[in-house]
Design a protein around this motif. Structure first.
Motif, mmCIF file in Angstrom:
data_model
loop_
_atom_site.group_PDB
_atom_site.id
_atom_site.type_symbol
_atom_site.label_atom_id
_atom_site.label_comp_id
_atom_site.label_asym_id
_atom_site.label_seq_id
_atom_site.Cartn_x
_atom_site.Cartn_y
_atom_site.Cartn_z
ATOM 1 N N CYS A 14 0.844 -1.202 0.000
ATOM 2 C CA CYS A 14 0.000 0.000 0.000
ATOM 3 C C CYS A 14 0.875 1.247 0.000
ATOM 4 C CB CYS A 14 -0.909 0.010 1.210
ATOM 5 S SG CYS A 14 -1.890 -1.459 1.452
ATOM 6 N N SER A 17 0.600 4.227 -1.409
ATOM 7 C CA SER A 17 -0.059 5.524 -1.253
ATOM 8 C C SER A 17 -0.495 5.744 0.193
ATOM 9 C CB SER A 17 -1.254 5.636 -2.188
ATOM 10 O OG SER A 17 -2.262 4.697 -1.818
ATOM 11 N N THR A 18 -0.874 4.669 0.870
ATOM 12 C CA THR A 18 -1.285 4.791 2.272
ATOM 13 C C THR A 18 -0.121 5.256 3.131
ATOM 14 O OG1 THR A 18 -2.931 3.065 1.974
ATOM 15 C CG2 THR A 18 -2.257 3.544 4.221
ATOM 16 N N HIS A 25 0.666 8.895 2.538
ATOM 17 C CA HIS A 25 -0.250 9.781 3.250
ATOM 18 C C HIS A 25 0.136 9.884 4.727
ATOM 19 C CE1 HIS A 25 -3.547 10.553 0.306
ATOM 20 N NE2 HIS A 25 -2.964 9.524 -0.288
ATOM 21 N N THR A 79 -7.666 11.256 3.768
ATOM 22 C CA THR A 79 -7.692 10.766 2.395
ATOM 23 C C THR A 79 -7.057 9.391 2.241
ATOM 24 O OG1 THR A 79 -5.643 11.976 1.924
ATOM 25 C CG2 THR A 79 -7.732 13.066 1.385
ATOM 26 N N GLU A 103 -7.080 5.611 1.913
ATOM 27 C CA GLU A 103 -8.075 4.631 1.467
ATOM 28 C C GLU A 103 -7.854 3.341 2.235
ATOM 29 O OE1 GLU A 103 -7.851 4.162 -2.708
ATOM 30 O OE2 GLU A 103 -7.959 6.305 -3.087
ATOM 31 N N ASN A 139 -7.866 -0.537 2.799
ATOM 32 C CA ASN A 139 -7.800 -1.756 2.009
ATOM 33 C C ASN A 139 -8.382 -2.894 2.822
ATOM 34 O OD1 ASN A 139 -6.492 -0.340 0.041
ATOM 35 N ND2 ASN A 139 -4.457 -0.988 0.656
#
Length: 117
Positions: A57, A59-60, A63, A112, A114, A116
């Motif tokens: 992950c 992008s997680t 962030h 923001t 997301e 999973n």
């Protein structure tokens, strides 16, 4: 310089002597919102439980890294705004808004993420 100015026979406090008003409001507001942001940061960390590694992950974790940088930057800006506001007269409002902007960036980065599942 005197902090008091004479105007038509009345003694008033000049604007130069009230440099600390905006920075005090900014600091108190920050100290109220920081624990809430820390709780949201903890909840955002729980959103990454489904990710076994940062590669699963990316992008997680990006962030979360942005949120951490925003929280640390806002803390540094709160500490640094006191001497800057005292010395720089023109940018007082901008300098007192910077910690709130950094904290807002951190909170937006946390919201923001997301999940999973």
């Amino acid at each position: 310089m005197s902090e008091l100015a004479r105007t038509s026979g009345r003694t008033t406090v000049s604007a130069r002597g009230q440099w600390w008003n905006a920075v005090t409001i900014s600091t108190v507001g920050y100290l109220v919102l920081l624990p809430l942001a820390a709780v949201v940061r903890g909840l955002a960390e729980m959103m990454t439980d489904a990710c076994a590694s940062p590669a699963a992950c990316p992008s997680t974790y990006a962030h979360l890294a942005l949120a951490d940088r925003g929280l640390f930057a806002s803390l540094a800006l709160v500490v640094l705004q006191w001497p800057v506001v005292r010395l720089v007269r023109r940018g007082r409002v901008l300098v007192t808004l910077l910690p709130a902007v950094a904290l807002a960036v951190a909170v937006v980065a946390m919201f923001t993420i997301e999940g999973n599942t």
